[in-house]
Design an enzyme around this catalytic site. Structure first.
Site, PDB file in Angstrom:
ATOM      1  N   CYS A   1       0.382   0.375  10.336  1.00  0.00           N
ATOM      2  CA  CYS A   1      -0.060  -0.654   9.389  1.00  0.00           C
ATOM      3  C   CYS A   1       1.066  -1.478   8.766  1.00  0.00           C
ATOM      4  CB  CYS A   1      -0.885  -0.015   8.286  1.00  0.00           C
ATOM      5  SG  CYS A   1      -1.622  -1.276   7.215  1.00  0.00           S
TER       6      CYS A   1
ATOM      7  N   CYS B   1       0.836  -1.206   0.000  1.00  0.00           N
ATOM      8  CA  CYS B   1       0.000   0.000   0.000  1.00  0.00           C
ATOM      9  C   CYS B   1       0.875   1.262   0.000  1.00  0.00           C
ATOM     10  CB  CYS B   1      -0.922  -0.016   1.223  1.00  0.00           C
ATOM     11  SG  CYS B   1      -2.034   1.394   1.259  1.00  0.00           S
TER      12      CYS B   1
ATOM     13  N   CYS C   1     -19.607   1.706   8.716  1.00  0.00           N
ATOM     14  CA  CYS C   1     -18.822   1.039   9.754  1.00  0.00           C
ATOM     15  C   CYS C   1     -17.592   1.924   9.949  1.00  0.00           C
ATOM     16  CB  CYS C   1     -18.424  -0.357   9.280  1.00  0.00           C
ATOM     17  SG  CYS C   1     -17.297  -1.190  10.406  1.00  0.00           S
TER      18      CYS C   1
ATOM     19  N   CYS D   1       0.192   4.989   6.971  1.00  0.00           N
ATOM     20  CA  CYS D   1      -0.445   4.784   8.283  1.00  0.00           C
ATOM     21  C   CYS D   1       0.562   4.100   9.232  1.00  0.00           C
ATOM     22  CB  CYS D   1      -1.700   3.942   8.133  1.00  0.00           C
ATOM     23  SG  CYS D   1      -2.796   4.560   6.815  1.00  0.00           S
TER      24      CYS D   1
ATOM     25  N   CYS E   1     -16.440  -9.527   5.535  1.00  0.00           N
ATOM     26  CA  CYS E   1     -15.826  -8.228   5.253  1.00  0.00           C
ATOM     27  C   CYS E   1     -14.597  -8.415   4.365  1.00  0.00           C
ATOM     28  CB  CYS E   1     -15.343  -7.567   6.539  1.00  0.00           C
ATOM     29  SG  CYS E   1     -16.611  -7.398   7.786  1.00  0.00           S
TER      30      CYS E   1
ATOM     31  N   CYS F   1     -19.589  -6.492   3.720  1.00  0.00           N
ATOM     32  CA  CYS F   1     -18.897  -5.284   4.141  1.00  0.00           C
ATOM     33  C   CYS F   1     -17.598  -5.212   3.337  1.00  0.00           C
ATOM     34  CB  CYS F   1     -18.580  -5.373   5.637  1.00  0.00           C
ATOM     35  SG  CYS F   1     -17.671  -3.949   6.261  1.00  0.00           S
TER      36      CYS F   1
ATOM     37  N   ARG G   1     -17.807  -2.985  17.889  1.00  0.00           N
ATOM     38  CA  ARG G   1     -17.047  -4.173  17.472  1.00  0.00           C
ATOM     39  C   ARG G   1     -15.696  -4.221  18.160  1.00  0.00           C
ATOM     40  NH1 ARG G   1     -17.149  -4.480  11.093  1.00  0.00           N
ATOM     41  NH2 ARG G   1     -17.782  -6.614  11.537  1.00  0.00           N
TER      42      ARG G   1
END
Ligand code: SAM
Ligand code: DTB
Ligand code: SF4
Length: 352
Positions: free
Chosen positions: A90, A83, A218, A87, A127, A158, A290
């Site tokens: 991550c 990616c 979400c 972040c 998801c 999701c 969650r």
């Protein structure tokens, strides 16, 4: 109104006195799903004696979820690693040296096979997560086919694919996507310490595109990244004051991954994590809260407290996207030990 306390045994305790200013505060009904929360009110909730906070959260939870069931969602990484974003938590960011190997987007059949297995294991929701800054239109076309296929299996769907344009959100909705996950992650002022390649406003714009397309939202974040309690308060205030607030609120505990900037982050006091769950429950009473990443590290006792505090959804399956999750059998045992029903078993009871 949600904060009124009338349980007799606690009448003499300080709880009713402590809560009463919150109960009596004249708050204008400015959001579609509830009253607006001020920073001061949310900070007051965090400051409550632990048992009083737990009591209030449990009471709110019972009011809005009388069945007390827990939703089971299974995650699949449909495109892992590589990616371009930065972040700081991550393991999938290409710029950090982690053990994650980048892969291509999975084929439709691989996704459907995982979805069938999730359904057979008792999951309610499937998801699909992709390590993208944002999907290209041709990626959306492929994900559309995945959504249609998963939906046809009778699972809730999701996806979390990064930032979305309005037209992309509409395509996903037309395919039958029930929820889109996109997190604010933390408070606006702490955010630049963790992420610099996209802004807080970019995230809010994507959430608006999802809402405008008519999908359920979400949206949550991560605690334990070095933010202060004040910043956790500000983060929950942002979520609770979204209009309407998200239907689903993932609260992740940071999983520190070797090679990421947050690898050596000192561990948050677990009771502060439980408080965060409780405050999320009270301020977003109808949302599925969650209990997300980090459950392996939390252990049984803290997870049990999180359920008491109002968490009613977990990721179910032996792994999340790239990090570990408790084994499905261990989760089934934990839920049985706590006498917690799953959403699916509640449904079948109703049908019988
Ligand atoms: N790439 C998409 C995006 O960022 O919007 C979707 C996938 S991303 C992995 C989804 C969320 O997972 C992040 O927003 C973050 O809240 C959570 N997450 C990622 N790594 C984590 C970690 N190490 N610990 C806890 N939560 C994490
Ligand atoms: C969310 O807030 N938590 C889930 C889901 N949304 C997609 C992802 C957690 C990922 C944890 C790190 C990993 O496994 O790579
Ligand atoms: Fe990329 Fe999402 Fe990870 Fe950020 S959280 S680096 S956008 S995969």
């Amino acid at each position: 109104m949600l904060l009124v306390l009338e349980l007799k045994p606690y009448k003499t305790m300080s709880v009713s006195q402590t809560i009463s200013p919150l109960v009596q505060a004249k708050r204008a009904p400015v959001t579609k799903t509830g009253l607006a929360w001020t920073i001061g009110q949310i900070a007051d909730l965090y400051e409550l004696p632990f048992n009083e906070l737990m009591f209030l959260a449990q009471k709110t939870h019972r009011q809005h979820f009388p069945e007390g069931d827990v939703e089971l969602a299974t995650l699949l990484s449909i495109k892992t690693g590589g990616c371009p974003e930065d972040c700081g938590y991550c393991p999938q960011a290409a710029r950090y040296h982690t053990d994650v190997k980048a892969t291509k987007l999975l084929d439709l059949e691989e996704v459907l096979e995982a979805a069938r297995a999730a359904k057979a294991a008792g999951s309610n929701r499937f998801c699909m997560g992709a390590a993208w800054r944002e999907p290209k239109d041709r990626d959306v076309e492929k994900v559309v086919e995945m959504i249609k296929g998963v939906k046809a299996l009778g699972l809730e769907t999701c996806a979390t694919l990064g930032m979305l344009e309005a037209a992309q959100a509409r395509s996903l909705r037309d395919a039958g996507l029930d929820f889109y996950n996109h997190n604010l992650d933390t408070s606006e002022d702490f955010y630049p310490n963790v992420i610099q390649t996209r802004t807080y406003q970019d995230r809010l714009d994507t959430l608006q595109n999802v809402r405008d397309a008519g999908m359920s939202v979400c949206c949550g974040g991560i605690v334990g990244m070095g933010e202060s309690r004040e910043q956790r308060v500000a983060f929950l205030a942002r979520l609770a004051n979204l209009d309407p607030y998200p239907e689903s609120v993932p609260i992740n505990h940071l999983v520190p991954v070797a090679g990421t900037p947050l690898a050596e982050q000192p561990k948050l006091d677990p009771l502060e994590f439980v408080r965060t769950i409780a405050v999320a429950r009270i301020t977003m009473p109808k949302a599925r809260v969650r209990l997300s990443a980090g459950r392996q590290e939390l252990g049984k006792a803290i997870q049990a407290m999180c359920f008491q505090a109002g968490a009613n959804s977990i990721f179910y399956g032996d792994h999340l996207l790239t990090t570990g999750n408790p084994e499905a059998a261990a989760d089934r045992q934990l839920l049985a030990e706590l006498g917690l029903k799953t959403k699916e078993s509640c449904k079948s009871e109703v049908q019988v």
